[in-house]
Design a protein around this motif. Structure first.
Motif, PDB file in Angstrom:
ATOM      1  N   ASP A 143     -20.662  -9.404  -8.933  1.00 19.47           N
ATOM      2  CA  ASP A 143     -21.265  -8.075  -8.764  1.00 19.47           C
ATOM      3  C   ASP A 143     -20.501  -7.242  -7.731  1.00 19.47           C
ATOM      4  O   ASP A 143     -21.077  -6.684  -6.800  1.00 19.47           O
ATOM      5  CB  ASP A 143     -22.737  -8.213  -8.361  1.00 19.47           C
ATOM      6  N   ILE A 144     -19.194  -7.181  -7.899  1.00 20.55           N
ATOM      7  CA  ILE A 144     -18.311  -6.423  -7.008  1.00 20.55           C
ATOM      8  C   ILE A 144     -17.723  -5.257  -7.797  1.00 20.55           C
ATOM      9  O   ILE A 144     -17.260  -5.428  -8.929  1.00 20.55           O
ATOM     10  CB  ILE A 144     -17.174  -7.317  -6.466  1.00 20.55           C
ATOM     11  N   ARG A 145     -17.753  -4.069  -7.206  1.00 14.95           N
ATOM     12  CA  ARG A 145     -17.129  -2.901  -7.822  1.00 14.95           C
ATOM     13  C   ARG A 145     -15.728  -2.722  -7.257  1.00 14.95           C
ATOM     14  O   ARG A 145     -15.527  -2.797  -6.040  1.00 14.95           O
ATOM     15  CB  ARG A 145     -17.940  -1.634  -7.521  1.00 14.95           C
ATOM     16  N   ALA A 146     -14.772  -2.472  -8.126  1.00 10.42           N
ATOM     17  CA  ALA A 146     -13.419  -2.137  -7.696  1.00 10.42           C
ATOM     18  C   ALA A 146     -13.181  -0.667  -8.011  1.00 10.42           C
ATOM     19  O   ALA A 146     -13.368  -0.238  -9.153  1.00 10.42           O
ATOM     20  CB  ALA A 146     -12.390  -3.012  -8.428  1.00 10.42           C
ATOM     21  N   ILE A 147     -12.809   0.104  -6.991  1.00 11.43           N
ATOM     22  CA  ILE A 147     -12.550   1.529  -7.202  1.00 11.43           C
ATOM     23  C   ILE A 147     -11.135   1.860  -6.716  1.00 11.43           C
ATOM     24  O   ILE A 147     -10.696   1.396  -5.665  1.00 11.43           O
ATOM     25  CB  ILE A 147     -13.590   2.432  -6.491  1.00 11.43           C
ATOM     26  N   ALA A 148     -10.437   2.641  -7.509  1.00  9.42           N
ATOM     27  CA  ALA A 148      -9.055   3.002  -7.197  1.00  9.42           C
ATOM     28  C   ALA A 148      -8.996   4.351  -6.497  1.00  9.42           C
ATOM     29  O   ALA A 148      -9.921   5.162  -6.580  1.00  9.42           O
ATOM     30  CB  ALA A 148      -8.222   3.038  -8.482  1.00  9.42           C
ATOM     31  N   ALA A 149      -7.887   4.591  -5.828  1.00  6.61           N
ATOM     32  CA  ALA A 149      -7.714   5.835  -5.071  1.00  6.61           C
ATOM     33  C   ALA A 149      -7.736   7.062  -5.965  1.00  6.61           C
ATOM     34  O   ALA A 149      -7.943   8.180  -5.484  1.00  6.61           O
ATOM     35  CB  ALA A 149      -6.425   5.787  -4.265  1.00  6.61           C
ATOM     36  N   THR A 150      -7.514   6.866  -7.254  1.00  7.50           N
ATOM     37  CA  THR A 150      -7.554   7.988  -8.195  1.00  7.50           C
ATOM     38  C   THR A 150      -8.947   8.195  -8.795  1.00  7.50           C
ATOM     39  O   THR A 150      -9.146   9.123  -9.579  1.00  7.50           O
ATOM     40  CB  THR A 150      -6.540   7.742  -9.331  1.00  7.50           C
TER      41      THR A 150
ATOM     42  N   SER B 113       0.817  -1.221   0.000  1.00  9.64           N
ATOM     43  CA  SER B 113       0.000   0.000   0.000  1.00  9.64           C
ATOM     44  C   SER B 113       0.846   1.265   0.000  1.00  9.64           C
ATOM     45  O   SER B 113       0.609   2.183  -0.793  1.00  9.64           O
ATOM     46  CB  SER B 113      -0.940   0.000   1.211  1.00  9.64           C
ATOM     47  N   ARG B 114       1.814   1.335   0.890  1.00  9.83           N
ATOM     48  CA  ARG B 114       2.629   2.565   0.978  1.00  9.83           C
ATOM     49  C   ARG B 114       3.468   2.770  -0.286  1.00  9.83           C
ATOM     50  O   ARG B 114       3.664   3.913  -0.721  1.00  9.83           O
ATOM     51  CB  ARG B 114       3.524   2.517   2.216  1.00  9.83           C
ATOM     52  N   THR B 115       3.954   1.679  -0.866  1.00 15.12           N
ATOM     53  CA  THR B 115       4.728   1.803  -2.101  1.00 15.12           C
ATOM     54  C   THR B 115       3.850   2.323  -3.235  1.00 15.12           C
ATOM     55  O   THR B 115       4.285   3.169  -4.034  1.00 15.12           O
ATOM     56  CB  THR B 115       5.338   0.442  -2.492  1.00 15.12           C
ATOM     57  N   ILE B 116       2.611   1.813  -3.305  1.00 18.02           N
ATOM     58  CA  ILE B 116       1.708   2.284  -4.354  1.00 18.02           C
ATOM     59  C   ILE B 116       1.396   3.763  -4.170  1.00 18.02           C
ATOM     60  O   ILE B 116       1.375   4.533  -5.139  1.00 18.02           O
ATOM     61  CB  ILE B 116       0.418   1.440  -4.382  1.00 18.02           C
TER      62      ILE B 116
ATOM     63  N   ILE C 252      -8.642   0.990   7.714  1.00 17.47           N
ATOM     64  CA  ILE C 252      -9.662   1.450   6.778  1.00 17.47           C
ATOM     65  C   ILE C 252     -10.861   1.989   7.539  1.00 17.47           C
ATOM     66  O   ILE C 252     -11.422   3.034   7.185  1.00 17.47           O
ATOM     67  CB  ILE C 252     -10.079   0.312   5.825  1.00 17.47           C
ATOM     68  N   ILE C 253     -11.262   1.303   8.608  1.00 15.59           N
ATOM     69  CA  ILE C 253     -12.364   1.797   9.447  1.00 15.59           C
ATOM     70  C   ILE C 253     -12.013   3.180   9.978  1.00 15.59           C
ATOM     71  O   ILE C 253     -12.830   4.102   9.947  1.00 15.59           O
ATOM     72  CB  ILE C 253     -12.641   0.822  10.606  1.00 15.59           C
ATOM     73  N   ALA C 254     -10.785   3.333  10.467  1.00 16.59           N
ATOM     74  CA  ALA C 254     -10.351   4.627  11.012  1.00 16.59           C
ATOM     75  C   ALA C 254     -10.220   5.682   9.928  1.00 16.59           C
ATOM     76  O   ALA C 254     -10.511   6.862  10.154  1.00 16.59           O
ATOM     77  CB  ALA C 254      -9.023   4.460  11.749  1.00 16.59           C
ATOM     78  N   GLY C 255      -9.787   5.274   8.743  1.00 22.60           N
ATOM     79  CA  GLY C 255      -9.507   6.235   7.685  1.00 22.60           C
ATOM     80  C   GLY C 255     -10.725   6.704   6.920  1.00 22.60           C
ATOM     81  O   GLY C 255     -10.706   7.790   6.330  1.00 22.60           O
ATOM     82  N   LEU C 256     -11.784   5.902   6.895  1.00 19.41           N
ATOM     83  CA  LEU C 256     -12.958   6.269   6.108  1.00 19.41           C
ATOM     84  C   LEU C 256     -13.656   7.515   6.633  1.00 19.41           C
ATOM     85  O   LEU C 256     -14.235   8.280   5.860  1.00 19.41           O
ATOM     86  CB  LEU C 256     -13.962   5.109   6.082  1.00 19.41           C
ATOM     87  N   SER C 257     -13.632   7.717   7.938  1.00 15.68           N
ATOM     88  CA  SER C 257     -14.380   8.840   8.510  1.00 15.68           C
ATOM     89  C   SER C 257     -13.447   9.795   9.233  1.00 15.68           C
ATOM     90  O   SER C 257     -12.303   9.465   9.556  1.00 15.68           O
ATOM     91  CB  SER C 257     -15.450   8.329   9.482  1.00 15.68           C
TER      92      SER C 257
ATOM     93  N   ASP D 265      -1.286   5.352   4.080  1.00 18.96           N
ATOM     94  CA  ASP D 265      -1.223   3.905   3.860  1.00 18.96           C
ATOM     95  C   ASP D 265      -2.544   3.367   3.321  1.00 18.96           C
ATOM     96  O   ASP D 265      -2.919   2.233   3.575  1.00 18.96           O
ATOM     97  CB  ASP D 265      -0.836   3.179   5.146  1.00 18.96           C
ATOM     98  N   ARG D 266      -3.251   4.214   2.577  1.00 18.13           N
ATOM     99  CA  ARG D 266      -4.547   3.821   2.029  1.00 18.13           C
ATOM    100  C   ARG D 266      -4.390   2.620   1.086  1.00 18.13           C
ATOM    101  O   ARG D 266      -3.370   2.477   0.387  1.00 18.13           O
ATOM    102  CB  ARG D 266      -5.164   4.981   1.250  1.00 18.13           C
ATOM    103  N   PRO D 267      -5.409   1.757   1.030  1.00 13.87           N
ATOM    104  CA  PRO D 267      -5.395   0.719  -0.008  1.00 13.87           C
ATOM    105  C   PRO D 267      -5.643   1.366  -1.358  1.00 13.87           C
ATOM    106  O   PRO D 267      -6.523   2.221  -1.493  1.00 13.87           O
ATOM    107  CB  PRO D 267      -6.557  -0.190   0.404  1.00 13.87           C
ATOM    108  N   HIS D 268      -4.876   0.993  -2.365  1.00  7.75           N
ATOM    109  CA  HIS D 268      -5.042   1.642  -3.670  1.00  7.75           C
ATOM    110  C   HIS D 268      -6.365   1.250  -4.327  1.00  7.75           C
ATOM    111  O   HIS D 268      -6.950   2.045  -5.056  1.00  7.75           O
ATOM    112  CB  HIS D 268      -3.884   1.282  -4.594  1.00  7.75           C
ATOM    113  N   VAL D 269      -6.823   0.039  -4.045  1.00  6.44           N
ATOM    114  CA  VAL D 269      -8.093  -0.414  -4.614  1.00  6.44           C
ATOM    115  C   VAL D 269      -8.992  -0.918  -3.499  1.00  6.44           C
ATOM    116  O   VAL D 269      -8.563  -1.667  -2.622  1.00  6.44           O
ATOM    117  CB  VAL D 269      -7.883  -1.538  -5.656  1.00  6.44           C
ATOM    118  N   LEU D 270     -10.237  -0.477  -3.512  1.00  4.40           N
ATOM    119  CA  LEU D 270     -11.266  -1.000  -2.615  1.00  4.40           C
ATOM    120  C   LEU D 270     -12.234  -1.851  -3.430  1.00  4.40           C
ATOM    121  O   LEU D 270     -12.650  -1.468  -4.533  1.00  4.40           O
ATOM    122  CB  LEU D 270     -12.044   0.144  -1.957  1.00  4.40           C
ATOM    123  N   PHE D 271     -12.595  -2.992  -2.877  1.00  2.06           N
ATOM    124  CA  PHE D 271     -13.597  -3.851  -3.494  1.00  2.06           C
ATOM    125  C   PHE D 271     -14.897  -3.664  -2.717  1.00  2.06           C
ATOM    126  O   PHE D 271     -14.924  -3.812  -1.491  1.00  2.06           O
ATOM    127  CB  PHE D 271     -13.131  -5.299  -3.470  1.00  2.06           C
ATOM    128  N   VAL D 272     -15.957  -3.344  -3.442  1.00  2.00           N
ATOM    129  CA  VAL D 272     -17.200  -2.930  -2.793  1.00  2.00           C
ATOM    130  C   VAL D 272     -18.373  -3.760  -3.308  1.00  2.00           C
ATOM    131  O   VAL D 272     -18.574  -3.886  -4.528  1.00  2.00           O
ATOM    132  CB  VAL D 272     -17.495  -1.435  -3.052  1.00  2.00           C
TER     133      VAL D 272
END
Length: 370
Positions: free
Chosen positions: A74-81, A16-19, A219-224, A94-101
């Motif tokens: 039926d999963i959406r993948a969204i990138a940090a960009t 994550s940090r490298t990305i 991720i829980i801490a970072g979302l809000s 240290d965000r995940p570059h891709v979230l699967f939703v």
């Protein structure tokens, strides 16, 4: 999101940090893969073997498999960009570059509040979850509650949100569409069916291990922008989430409890150390988050007369103490009633919900004239 974004997370040795560093350096995943080995080494300061893997584009074959997997489930993948990526999470290092939703991606753009706590929930903790979410639902528009779908407080917060028609987001440490624990599959389905979302950073080819729960907490801490710890012993995952939220510069809040209750040791220590702000009612959360909120219209309020014998003796004591003054501080209430902080917090919540008292700025309370 492009296939390049997925290919980055499938490249061995690129975490994550490298990305985050690579995207900051080159601007996009496409630009990372367009760079030469020398550029990756010189500009991004990558080790030669990792730069070689990027240049060889070894992550693309599994990335294409992942696209097919997401389509089938039926999963959406969204990138940090991507525009849909949550702004608060995007701001973390240290965000995940891709979230699967799975579910409503739009829920990630709502006004998010993280609520966490112990798996070994007490009846009092369950009641606090319900009361806080109910109060917030009446005053905060576009709210969504974030938690971890675990047993105890997490599940209680999700269920409270569903009860009071608030969207809720579950962040899990497993590969979608399955959830952990499997016993909460029905709860996860309810969350999705009612406009919420299940979120994971793990792709379908991720190895499963216990350490993933620690990563999930960030991720829980970072979302809000705010995290409420409802109930916690002296150590545990919810305190780790609070530590991460604090490291992100987010608002940490905690519900106090009786000093003799083990499930209050963690929250009381957070408050005593100054790491967390004390929360008794939703008004405390709203004030700490500096949210501009509405109050219920007069047509939806129930007129409540002065307390009668229907109030229990402790509630009558607290109400009478507040009524004997123009307004009274929380500290003065503690001194005059001789109740513990946990007992007083529960009584004040009950009186506020009943419309008998209200909170004023500066942790003061007054009687509502009816």
């Amino acid at each position: 999101m492009t296939i390049d974004d997925l290919a980055l997370i499938f490249t061995r040795g690129v975490g994550s940090r490298t990305i985050v560093h690579l995207i900051d350096t080159f601007g996009s995943a496409e630009a990372v893969f367009a760079a030469s080995k020398e550029e990756l080494i010189m500009r991004a300061e990558l080790r030669p073997e990792i730069a070689e893997r990027i240049v060889k584009q070894e992550g693309f074959i599994p990335a294409y498999r992942e696209v097919d997997y997401c389509r089938r489930h039926d999963i959406r993948a969204i990138a940090a960009t991507d525009e849909e990526y949550p702004e608060a999470l995007r701001a973390t290092s240290d965000r995940p570059h891709v979230l699967f939703v799975r579910g409503n991606v739009g829920a990630l753009s709502q006004r998010l509040l993280s609520m966490v706590g112990t798996r070994d929930m007490s009846p009092s903790g369950h009641d606090v979850c319900n009361r806080l979410v109910q109060q917030l639902s009446e005053r905060v528009d576009n709210l969504a509650i974030v938690s971890g779908l675990a047993y105890g407080i997490d599940a209680a917060c999700h269920r409270a949100a569903l009860t009071y028609n608030v969207n809720t987001i579950a962040v899990i440490a497993s590969t979608l569409p399955e959830v952990t624990p499997t016993a909460h599959t029905a709860l996860a389905n309810d969350i999705v069916e009612h406009g919420g979302a299940i979120v994971s950073e793990l792709h379908s080819q991720s190895p499963q291990n216990g350490a993933l729960f620690i990563a999930r907490n960030r991720i829980i801490a970072g979302l809000s922008l705010g995290t409420v710890v409802v109930e916690s012993p002296v150590s545990g995952g919810s305190l780790a989430t609070a530590d991460i939220a604090d490291s992100y510069g987010r608002t940490v809040m905690a519900v106090p409890g009786r000093i003799s209750d083990s499930n209050s040791f963690g929250t009381n220590n957070l408050i005593r150390s100054g790491k967390a702000r004390l929360v008794i009612t939703a008004s405390d959360i709203i004030d700490d988050m500096e949210w501009q909120c509405h109050t219920r219209s007069s047509s939806s309020q129930t007129t409540i007369c002065a307390p009668t014998d229907e109030l229990d003796p402790t509630s009558r004591l607290v109400y009478g103490t507040i009524a004997s003054t123009t307004s009274i501080s929380l500290v003065e209430l503690l001194e005059k009633t001789q109740l513990s902080m946990g007992e007083l917090a529960m009584v004040i919540m009950s009186l506020e919900i009943a419309g008998l008292v209200r909170k004023l700025p500066g942790q003061r309370y007054e009687v509502v004239n009816t």
